[in-house]
Write an enzyme that holds these catalytic residues in place. Structure first.
Site, PDB file in Angstrom:
ATOM      1  N   CYS A   1      -0.040   3.517  -6.754  1.00  0.00           N
ATOM      2  CA  CYS A   1      -1.203   3.035  -5.852  1.00  0.00           C
ATOM      3  C   CYS A   1      -1.345   1.690  -6.136  1.00  0.00           C
ATOM      4  O   CYS A   1      -1.926   1.355  -7.440  1.00  0.00           O
ATOM      5  CB  CYS A   1      -2.567   3.754  -5.774  1.00  0.00           C
ATOM      6  SG  CYS A   1      -3.831   3.296  -4.932  1.00  0.00           S
TER       7      CYS A   1
ATOM      8  N   CYS B   1       0.902  -1.201   0.093  1.00  0.00           N
ATOM      9  CA  CYS B   1       0.138   0.020  -0.028  1.00  0.00           C
ATOM     10  C   CYS B   1       0.814   1.057   0.045  1.00  0.00           C
ATOM     11  O   CYS B   1       1.641   1.349   0.934  1.00  0.00           O
ATOM     12  CB  CYS B   1      -1.075   0.102   1.269  1.00  0.00           C
ATOM     13  SG  CYS B   1      -1.929   1.585   1.648  1.00  0.00           S
TER      14      CYS B   1
HETATM   15  N1  DGL Z   1      -3.728   0.545  -2.104  1.00  0.00           N
HETATM   16  C1  DGL Z   1      -3.718   1.736  -1.427  1.00  0.00           C
HETATM   17  C2  DGL Z   1      -2.239   2.476  -1.991  1.00  0.00           C
HETATM   18  O1  DGL Z   1      -1.598   1.831  -2.656  1.00  0.00           O
HETATM   19  C3  DGL Z   1      -4.827   2.454  -1.550  1.00  0.00           C
HETATM   20  C4  DGL Z   1      -5.081   3.451  -0.660  1.00  0.00           C
HETATM   21  C5  DGL Z   1      -6.397   3.830   0.023  1.00  0.00           C
HETATM   22  O2  DGL Z   1      -6.918   2.956   0.695  1.00  0.00           O
HETATM   23  O3  DGL Z   1      -6.718   4.913  -0.366  1.00  0.00           O
HETATM   24  O4  DGL Z   1      -2.098   3.605  -1.668  1.00  0.00           O
END
Ligand code: DGL
Length: 273
Positions: free
Chosen positions: A192, A74
């Site tokens: 992301c 993440c």
């Molecule tokens: N997969 C997360 C990232 O890479 C998502 C973040 C979120 O929950 O907004 O930033």
């Protein structure tokens, strides 16, 4: 008997599966435990303190379940919580390691650009933290890095609206703006872990001279290299080629998303944090 020897993966939701999938492909022998904090997702708009607390709580849970190493799959957690965890909290866990996804990306993606200009897309939390600018500056100082926040994308993906015309139109608006703002950029880094879910759409929509890059394969290669360099840790990892999935949200929703989005047929258990 206490469990041990696992590699943990953490994300606010489903996005980290895009990274785990590539790691499983490159390093199929290990045992993986994935935790998605879907109940509290998205993290992109949360404060630094909230992201830190949720992330550290999740990591401690993964440690308690036998993870020797946790990958923060993440970007938002990597940007807003990782440093504090590595510098302070891990002092109480000297045999455990936590790694993020931003540094491995910054180490390599600059070399993909012919024009030395790229755009990092991410949540507002990731972009405002400027972690990408710092990491590219350290590892690829010749690269001019533009940043663009896409705050609507994670909610669109988590709710499945990326399959609708309305959702795709919102994504197109951002892509149109990016092309206009940064005409020299020839690489777009999906900063992301949710965004690879719409990577095909993005790549098809953008001019072909722009290469769209996701992090899964990069993180997988970097983890392989890390384990080769840290033999003491590699030796602690068990090798039964197993994977287990946990969510703080609704397991049936998680299973459906994993199937629809990533063609993964998985069983998911709910946990409380
Ligand atoms: N997969 C997360 C990232 O890479 C998502 C973040 C979120 O929950 O907004 O930033």
């Amino acid at each position: 008997m206490l469990k041990h020897g696992l590699i943990g993966f953490f994300d606010s939701g489903y996005g980290g599966l895009t990274v785990l999938k590539e790691v499983q492909a490159l390093l199929p022998q290990y045992d993986y435990l994935y935790l998605g904090d879907n109940k509290r997702a998205p993290y992109g708009e949360k404060t630094q303190q909230e992201v830190y607390e949720y992330t550290w709580e999740s990591i401690q849970y993964l440690f308690s379940q036998g993870c020797e190493l946790v990958i923060l799959a993440c970007n938002t957690a990597s940007a807003k919580a990782l440093r504090r965890i590595q510098q302070n909290d891990l002092l109480a866990f000297p045999d455990k390691r936590v790694l993020g996804v931003i540094r491995p990306s910054a180490e390599i993606v600059g070399t993909y650009s012919q024009t030395n200009q790229l755009v990092v897309l991410g949540t507002r939390g990731t972009i405002l933290s400027n972690t990408y600018l710092d990491e590219f500056n350290n590892h690829s100082p010749q690269t001019i890095v533009h940043q663009y926040a896409c705050p609507s994308w994670v909610p669109i993906i988590e709710s499945g609206k990326h399959a609708s015309k309305e959702g795709l139109n919102l994504i197109k608006e951002d892509l149109d703006a990016i092309i206009k703002l940064y005409p020299q950029a020839d690489v777009i880094l999906l900063g992301c872990t949710h965004y690879p879910i719409i990577q095909d759409f993005i790549q098809t929509y953008l001019p072909s001279k722009i290469k769209v890059v996701s992090q899964g394969e990069i993180v997988a290669a970097s983890l392989k290299d890390y384990l080769n360099r840290h033999d003491w840790l590699q030796k602690k990892l068990t090798q039964h080629a197993s994977s287990k999935y946990l969510t703080t949200g609704n397991p049936a929703d998680f299973e459906k998303q994993a199937k629809d989005i990533l063609r993964l047929n998985i069983k998911v258990e709910q946990i409380k944090l």
